[in-house]
Design an enzyme around this catalytic site. Structure first.
Site, PDB file in Angstrom:
ATOM      1  CG  ASP A 101       5.374   2.362  -2.596  1.00  0.00           C
ATOM      2  OD1 ASP A 101       5.820   1.984  -3.426  1.00  0.00           O
ATOM      3  OD2 ASP A 101       4.922   1.537  -1.515  1.00  0.00           O
TER       4      ASP A 101
HETATM    5  N1  URA Z   1       8.523  -0.739   0.850  1.00  0.00           N
HETATM    6  C1  URA Z   1       7.444  -0.276   0.426  1.00  0.00           C
HETATM    7  O1  URA Z   1       6.263  -1.212   0.702  1.00  0.00           O
HETATM    8  N2  URA Z   1       7.450   1.031  -0.017  1.00  0.00           N
HETATM    9  C2  URA Z   1       8.253   1.640  -0.018  1.00  0.00           C
HETATM   10  O2  URA Z   1       8.208   2.656  -0.372  1.00  0.00           O
HETATM   11  C3  URA Z   1       9.390   1.301   0.136  1.00  0.00           C
HETATM   12  C4  URA Z   1       9.799  -0.111   0.576  1.00  0.00           C
END
Ligand code: URA
Length: 238
Positions: A101
């Site tokens: 993310d």
């Molecule tokens: N899980 C998430 O919620 N976000 C990420 O960036 C990676 C794994």
């Protein structure tokens, strides 16, 4: 023999979808003839021209980046946000293997090797991804057990995981949990915590298999070496 669009994509010239478009538009020639049929099989001996330019294979490259917050894990963004590929100094057409993310930090592999990327992301691959999550609230044994045995995300149960409470702060009402998963569903870690009633306020991927980012500062990256690549191939075959 491999499908033409796959060969184009693997060369790093374009994504698989873009390669299909190029073929459909009649821009691709194989051994002097225009080919518009998707799925045409070619071998390494065939000469492929795109828009009159000969398709050459790009050398395969593999990087491990310590992703900073505030970068997206795509190659382009409509909203002009910064992308992780901008952080790597290479002419190769690399892209991230899987997603992190915008606000997640830590280990991210980038490559121009489509087969390698698919292998790493395949649900059956044995690649551990280790996350450190800071969550609001105090995590107890029952929560750890739920995370480990699987929780429901969008109606589907997550696979078995490993979870460890690293510490908690009673005053701040936060906990730090190490969560190890194999899967890579979208926002998986945040959704797993949400499923047990906790909000993730900070997330870092510490490790992908044995590749950690302890020696890399935020935004720093390094090449993944041949021995490490061989080990990754071995892991995914287990
Ligand atoms: N899980 C998430 O919620 N976000 C990420 O960036 C990676 C794994």
């Amino acid at each position: 023999m491999e499908r033409l669009q796959k060969v184009i994509a693997n060369s790093g010239y374009a994504s698989r979808r873009k390669a299909e478009e190029l073929i459909a538009k009649g821009k691709v020639m194989v051994n002097g003839e225009v080919v518009t049929e998707l799925g045409t099989k070619v071998s390494s001996k065939d000469e492929i021209l795109i828009d009159g330019n000969i398709l050459t294979k790009e050398e395969k490259v593999y990087f491990l980046l310590n992703k900073p917050r505030g970068y997206i894990t795509t190659t382009k963004d409509d909203k002009q946000r910064k992308t992780v590929v901008e952080l790597i100094d290479t002419d190769a057409r690399i892209y991230p293997v899987g997603r992190l993310d915008y606000d997640t930090t830590g280990a991210l592999i980038l490559t121009n090797d489509g087969d390698f990327a698919n292998m790493m992301m395949h649900p059956s691959s044995n690649v551990d991804k280790v996350y450190i999550a800071k969550v609001k609230g105090i995590i107890k044994g029952e929560h750890i057990r739920k995370l480990e045995s699987g929780v429901y995300i969008d109606g589907v149960k997550t696979a078995k995981a490993k979870a460890k409470l690293k510490k908690f702060d009673k005053k701040e009402q936060t906990s730090i949990v190490e969560l190890t998963i194999h899967e890579g569903k979208n926002h998986q870690v945040k959704k797993m915590f949400e499923a047990i009633g906790f909000e993730v306020i900070k997330l870092k991927r510490e490790r992908i298999a044995f590749l950690d980012v302890y020696d890399l500062k935020s935004k720093e990256y390094r090449k993944i070496n041949k021995k490490e690549l061989a080990q990754l191939y071995l892991l995914t075959k287990k």
